[in-house]
Design a protein around this motif. Structure first.
Motif, short mmCIF file in Angstrom:
data_model
loop_
_atom_site.label_atom_id
_atom_site.label_comp_id
_atom_site.label_asym_id
_atom_site.label_seq_id
_atom_site.Cartn_x
_atom_site.Cartn_y
_atom_site.Cartn_z
N ARG A 294 0.90 -1.19 -0.14
CA ARG A 294 0.03 -0.17 -0.03
C ARG A 294 0.87 1.29 0.06
O ARG A 294 0.63 2.14 -0.73
N ARG A 295 1.91 1.19 1.00
CA ARG A 295 2.71 2.32 0.93
C ARG A 295 3.61 2.72 -0.34
O ARG A 295 3.81 3.75 -0.61
N ALA A 296 3.93 1.47 -0.98
CA ALA A 296 4.75 1.48 -2.26
C ALA A 296 3.79 2.12 -3.33
O ALA A 296 4.09 2.30 -4.43
N GLY A 297 2.64 2.03 -3.18
CA GLY A 297 1.50 2.24 -4.21
C GLY A 297 1.45 1.35 -5.33
O GLY A 297 1.14 1.69 -6.34
N VAL A 298 1.70 0.08 -4.92
CA VAL A 298 1.35 -1.09 -5.76
C VAL A 298 0.54 -2.06 -5.04
O VAL A 298 0.08 -2.22 -3.78
N GLY A 299 -0.10 -2.96 -6.08
CA GLY A 299 -0.95 -4.00 -5.21
C GLY A 299 -0.10 -5.39 -4.82
O GLY A 299 1.16 -5.54 -5.01
N SER A 300 -0.74 -5.96 -4.08
CA SER A 300 0.15 -7.35 -3.31
C SER A 300 0.55 -8.26 -4.60
O SER A 300 1.76 -8.66 -4.27
N ALA A 301 0.06 -8.37 -5.58
CA ALA A 301 0.59 -9.09 -6.75
C ALA A 301 1.69 -8.60 -7.43
O ALA A 301 2.78 -9.31 -7.47
N THR A 302 2.05 -7.32 -7.43
CA THR A 302 3.26 -6.91 -7.82
C THR A 302 4.28 -7.09 -6.92
O THR A 302 5.23 -7.06 -7.40
N LEU A 303 3.87 -6.69 -5.66
CA LEU A 303 4.88 -6.98 -4.61
C LEU A 303 5.48 -8.37 -4.60
O LEU A 303 6.66 -8.63 -4.34
N HIS A 304 4.62 -9.43 -4.78
CA HIS A 304 4.94 -10.72 -4.70
C HIS A 304 5.55 -11.03 -5.99
O HIS A 304 6.50 -12.14 -5.99
N ARG A 305 5.22 -10.36 -7.09
CA ARG A 305 5.88 -10.74 -8.38
C ARG A 305 7.70 -10.25 -8.57
O ARG A 305 8.63 -11.16 -8.85
N HIS A 306 7.80 -9.28 -7.67
CA HIS A 306 9.18 -8.91 -7.59
C HIS A 306 9.90 -9.60 -6.15
O HIS A 306 11.01 -9.76 -6.45
N PHE A 307 9.13 -9.88 -5.24
CA PHE A 307 9.41 -10.63 -4.01
C PHE A 307 8.73 -11.78 -3.73
O PHE A 307 7.60 -11.63 -2.79
#
Length: 191
Positions: free
Chosen positions: A40-53
């Protein structure tokens, strides 16, 4: 080893925003900071976070990597010291202070929060083992440290001290003092 494909500019921006948000959240809430809040703080969705990490561990590795690399560079510089025992002690103190003052590092990267998969050789833990192992070998070779001491044992000791002091009123001072007390057990006696 396969080369990593260059990232698109927007993917790189997302990656950088996620790491920056994670640094802030981990500083405030420790290594168990909410991944959803980081996204949320990065301005991305959970799927984007998990795609990178794909795992919490991979995100923690990214957050802590640069400082761990600086500790490893410090160890490489200290190999030139004529007093290898003191060089090893000073480096271990630096690792202990970083672990004690970086909330969650000790538990997450040096043994407590590891996932079932063994970490690849590029992990922060492996970097510290390699850098510290070289300093330890020099200290053992000079007769400054007992030959039956391993770098894993020393980093486990540092990790325990970091965990014990990270919530104190003076984590850096407490970690340094405890490590100095414990180190006398690994030094050789020259009486």
């Amino acid at each position: 080893m396969a080369l990593e494909r260059p990232r698109r500019a927007d993917a790189r921006r997302n990656y950088d925003r996620i790491v920056a948000a994670a640094e802030n959240e981990i500083a405030q809430h420790g290594a168990d900071a909410s991944l959803e809040e980081i996204a949320r703080r990065a301005g991305v969705g959970s799927a984007t976070l998990h795609r990178h990490f794909p795992s919490r561990q991979s995100l923690l590795e990214a957050v802590f990597h640069d400082r761990v690399e600086a500790l490893c560079a410090q160890a490489r510089e200290m190999r030139q010291s004529p007093d290898t025992g003191s060089a090893l002690t000073h480096w271990l103190e630096a690792v202990a202070v970083y672990g004690a003052t970086t909330r969650g590092l000790a538990r997450s990267l040096l043994g407590g929060g590891r996932e079932s998969e063994p970490p690849p050789d590029s992990t922060c833990e492996a970097m510290l083992v390699d850098a510290g192992g070289e300093l330890l070998s020099l200290a053992v070779g000079a007769g400054a440290v007992r030959p039956d001491v391993s770098i894993i044992e020393l980093l486990t000791l540092v990790n325990a001290i970091s965990l014990a002091t990270e919530s104190g009123s003076d984590p850096a001072g407490e970690a340094t003092r405890l490590l100095r007390l414990a180190i006398e057990g690994v030094r050789t006696t020259t009486h």
